[in-house]
Design an enzyme around this catalytic site. Structure first.
Site, short mmCIF file in Angstrom:
data_model
loop_
_atom_site.label_atom_id
_atom_site.label_comp_id
_atom_site.label_asym_id
_atom_site.label_seq_id
_atom_site.Cartn_x
_atom_site.Cartn_y
_atom_site.Cartn_z
N ASP A 343 0.85 -1.17 0.00
CA ASP A 343 0.00 0.00 0.00
C ASP A 343 0.90 1.23 0.00
O ASP A 343 2.07 1.16 0.39
CB ASP A 343 -0.89 -0.03 1.24
N ASP A 656 -2.34 -0.82 5.81
CA ASP A 656 -2.76 -0.35 7.13
C ASP A 656 -4.25 -0.03 7.19
O ASP A 656 -4.81 0.08 8.26
CB ASP A 656 -1.96 0.88 7.54
#
Length: 915
Positions: A343, A656
């Site tokens: 990410d 996350d």
């Protein structure tokens, strides 16, 4: 439950369904949910709906209880055989043998259970369990209530700092901005309003919706709760997490296949031994005992424990490097990883907007430092830190950014935390680096009035009083185009004013935007005598002076570039998968080395729309080639991971946000951020990084490769002994001869050497150059052909040596117990010599150094003491049917062990690859 859009297949757009609330006029939503846009639900109706729809919480994750966790430790083919062997030996009255077998199984189960519990406890320590409350209007009265009590139809109000408690259709908004990075990956807060949208508008672009779990960074709003609990977008991702398959790790898959083959071979060999014995007319019970002894001898009892303990040591090493392993095989899986899907926001970047450049009409200044910590400086064109004092326009630019600002920065536990818009937070920090901290600006120039930012207005302006003169001045910030239109003049470095040069300002903004920076303009209206009345928009046009531009970005983590480079050297491909815009993602990718700035291949960067348009047959190949995949939905992230797995990649997914959770669960290993990550992401992951640092993943790859190496070394070391023991029994049955070693003695060999010798390989340091070799081929077997040949070679030497020694001792007049004791000591001594060779599967033991692993030295000395006790202590002589042997027997044992070591060294040298 009111309807919502259902998730489509990965890579496809979600089809609209009835009651897509973002596509309805606000009054239609009110009618549909049978509520009131001013008074909200009645108290009794809210209670009835709570009873009907249930609490506004996500369903708990499914998981087994303590009993199931205990039973899971016994789920292994070799353990099944050991349990059966233990039961048979107990039935035959061999209680010592049975106790040892069951002891091995029990120790293995306890080690696995304790390690699993420790990992869960460590993860619990990361969690911040803060109960959320919401502002709700019921029966016309505003109240604070636990978010779990919200129901569809509730009238909810939010303001800066609130966590959105449910999916809400806005009916009113005032300068409302929401950080949706956890849900969509969008790094910049999104402006919200009540406008009606097209039914097919994707979640990331629904301006009139607030989604559960996102954070309000500015303004305030009112809306109707249209979905709660499992029916929210957060709930949809929760279901995707549950539906994602838990993929077997390379280690567990290889060990499972290896164990199945080994189990079948052992059982077949034991059955053959029993059948041959009966065919030769031997008694059934002794023959059956010999068959059981063969099975017990051939099974590497220490393997399950060695796997668990070796992985646990890897876990301990990773914990010291700020990673919590939730599932033991995860540390090894990283060592086999071929692709890391990372990410962007919060993983490769800080998730903290930072001003990088401040441009003024006469100079361009760079700002050092990153994140919300006010550590760094504003440097002039010559690199000096005195830029602010030398350039009046720069000072006013920073002052405008700090004064025309609603954000608040606070220090907590050594970390700086932001309440408000990240863009405004970045401007506060930039001003502080230039010697203009926010509290000092507020004291010298107290605010009198504000024109708030709005998406239509595209700027914010504040009226201030000069603390020294009492005059009024105006500070403003906003988009370059809008603020330039309000200015007629610009400020020079010496503070003088001159005519605005719109072309130069626009060109500077374009240059900064081309670097992937977000650009805002700042302006001021010079101090003038105070006037009565509030600040109005009509007062600004043509009166403002442009002071400069502030260009910012969410900066890459300091070690991200080096970590990406190290992964490339190790043959691991790194891809960025994000919900953010392609331009922003590409800029970050270039800065960390994921993209070559000179590479014009458009296939390197794909968006969610590009993926949707791809034919099914081209999808996996396109995903495999791409390096940046931007503006993708949670469903598409999940599909991307599956596509990479379909082409044979071992995939690690880092993230996350809530939007990362399904892909984290589907990946071969999911890596969540412990400090800034959401609870949903942590629960879906196999490993949690407590420092949120991408560089820790590179360390985990290295550690994982070391773990796999050490497990392979243990298997190559233990198999010759087990095979040798089994073949010795088989040869004895075939020849109708006395057994050279007894079942009890076999158990002594297996248990003591596994603990004192074999497990010492778990502490073997990582070999030099471990990160310069490519990842292991997922299709590569646990033992290569060369290693299998080495196992067979050592097994043959053990069988031949033990039979020769046993026959020699008997021929020289030794008693049967003496000959068997010599054979037992031969097995152990050869294992000790062979252990040093197994410290490296390709390099010579002499090149490694005999004493570079003190654990092995200590283990050999411990095993030697044990063998002397087995040979000379009367109690152990009685239990294990041993007896003292002569010095000549010890010399013959050492001679065979040295010969075996020399043969293995020659095999290594012959099979060593060129160079």
């Amino acid at each position: 439950m009111p309807g919502r859009e259902t998730a489509g297949a990965p890579g496809q757009a979600s089809p609209p369904v009835a009651n897509a609330h973002h596509a309805l006029v606000a009054r239609e939503v009110v009618l549909l949910l049978e509520t009131d846009a001013r008074a909200g639900l009645g108290t009794d109706e809210a209670a009835r709906r709570l009873q009907r729809f249930g609490p506004n919480v996500l369903p708990p994750a499914a998981g087994g209880g303590l009993l199931w966790r205990i039973l899971r430790q016994f789920h292994h083919p070799l353990i099944y055989v050991l349990l059966a062997a233990g039961a048979v030996t107990a039935a035959l009255g061999a209680h010592v043998d049975s106790a040892v077998i069951f002891g091995v199984v029990l120790v293995n189960a306890l080690v696995g259970l304790v390690q699993e519990s420790k990992a869960e406890t460590a993860l619990e320590g990361l969690r911040e369990m803060v109960r959320t409350t919401a502002t709700v209007v019921r029966a016309g009265r505003e109240r604070r209530t636990p978010s779990a009590d919200l129901v569809p139809g509730d009238l909810v109000r939010v303001e800066a700092g609130d966590r959105v408690p449910a999916d809400i259709r806005l009916v009113g908004a005032d300068d409302l901005r929401v950080d949706e990075s956890a849900l969509t990956g969008e790094s910049v807060p999104v402006a919200k309003d009540e406008v009606v949208l097209h039914p097919r508008t994707p979640v990331a672009d629904r301006r009139n919706m607030l989604h559960s779990g996102t954070l309000v960074t500015g303004g305030r709003g009112t809306g109707i709760a249209v979905a709660t609990g499992a029916e929210t977008e957060l709930g949809a991702i929760h279901r995707l997490v549950g539906a994602a398959e838990t993929v077997a790790t390379p280690l567990t898959a290889k060990l499972a296949a290896f164990s199945r083959i080994l189990t079948v071979a052992i059982l077949a060999l034991a059955a053959l031994t029993f059948a041959i014995g009966l065919a030769r007319g031997q008694d059934a019970v002794p023959t059956f005992t010999a068959a059981v002894a063969l099975a017990v001898g051939a099974i590497p009892e220490g393997l399950p424990a060695a796997v668990t303990i070796t992985l646990a040591i890897g876990v301990a090493r990773m914990a010291r490097r700020r990673a919590v392993i939730r599932r033991l095989p995860a540390v090894e899986t990283l060592g086999s990883t071929t692709v890391i899907c990372s990410d962007k926001t919060g993983t490769l970047t800080e998730n903290q907007m930072t001003v990088r450049t401040v441009w003024t009409p006469d100079a361009s200044c760079e700002v050092t430092g990153s994140g919300y910590a006010p550590e760094g400086a504003v440097l002039g064109p010559d690199g000096s830190a005195a830029a602010v004092e030398a350039n009046r326009a720069l000072r006013w630019c920073l002052l405008a950014g700090a004064g025309c600002n609603d954000a608040v920065l606070t220090a907590k536990d050594g970390r700086w935390e932001l309440l408000g818009d990240p863009t405004e937070g970045a401007m506060l920090v930039a001003a502080a680096k230039g010697g203009l901290p926010a509290d000092e600006v507020a004291e010298r120039h107290p605010r009198i009035d504000t024109i708030p930012f709005s998406s239509e207005r595209q700027y914010m302006a504040t009226l201030h009083r000069d603390g020294s003169t009492g005059d009024h001045l105006v500070l403003a910030k906003g988009s370059v185009e809008r603020l330039t239109a309000l200015c007629r003049r610009q400020m020079a470095a010496d503070g003088s004013l001159r005519a605005l040069d719109p072309a130069a300002v626009a060109a500077a903004a374009e240059r900064l935007a081309a670097r992937g920076l977000r650009v805002l303009a700042t302006a001021m209206r010079p101090p003038a005598p105070a006037k009565a009345g509030a600040l109005g928009e009509e007062d600004l046009s043509g009166t403002l002076v442009l002071t400069g531009l502030q260009a910012m970005l969410d900066p890459p983590r300091a070690a991200a570039g080096a970590a990406v480079s190290a992964c490339r050297t190790a043959g691991v491909t790194v891809k960025m998968i994000t919900g953010d815009h392609a331009a922003t993602a590409s800029a970050v990718a270039e800065s960390v080395g994921l993209l070559d700035p000179g590479d014009t291949d458009e296939r390197q960067v794909l968006t969610g729309a590009d993926l949707t348009a791809l034919p099914a047959g081209e999808y996996p190949g396109a995903v495999d080639r791409a390096r940046v995949l931007a503006r993708v939905s949670p469903e598409q992230k999940l599909g991307l991971v599956r596509a990479l797995q379909d082409v044979g990649q071992v995939v690690a997914m880092t993230g996350d946000g809530v939007n990362d959770a399904p892909a984290l669960r589907q990946a071969d290993i999911g890596v969540a951020m412990g400090r800034g990550g959401t609870e949903v992401a942590k629960d879906a992951a196999d490993m949690v990084l407590t420092d949120d640092d991408f560089a820790t993943i590179e360390a985990a790859v290295e550690e994982g490769r070391g773990v796999f190496d050490n497990l392979t070394k243990f298997i190559v070391w233990t198999l010759p002994t087990n095979m040798g023991e089994g073949l010795v029994i088989l040869v004895a049955v075939l020849l109708g001869s006395t057994l050279p070693i007894l079942p009890t003695q076999i158990l002594w060999i297996n248990m003591t050497t596994a603990v004192a010798l074999g497990l010492m390989l778990a502490f073997e340091p990582k070999e030099a150059g471990i990160m310069n070799r490519p990842p292991r081929d997922p299709a590569r077997p646990l033992l290569t052909g060369a290693l299998a040949v080495r196992v067979l070679l050592v097994s043959a030497l053990l069988v031949a040596g033990s039979w020769w020694l046993f026959t020699w001792e008997r021929g020289m007049g030794a008693s049967l117990p003496e000959a068997r004791t010599a054979a037992v000591n031969l097995f152990v001594t050869v294992e000790a010599f062979y252990l040093f060779s197994c410290r490296s599967l390709s390099r010579s033991a002499w090149r490694l150094g005999l004493f570079t692993n003190p654990w092995i030295t200590g283990g050999v000395l411990t095993q030697a003491a044990g063998q002397l006790a087995l040979t000379y202590l009367p109690t152990l002589n009685h239990l294990f049917h041993t007896t003292p042997i002569s010095g000549g027997a010890w010399l013959r044992i050492l001679g065979i062990a040295v010969l075996t070591a020399l043969v293995v060294a020659a095999d290594k040298r012959l099979r060593r690859p060129p160079g």
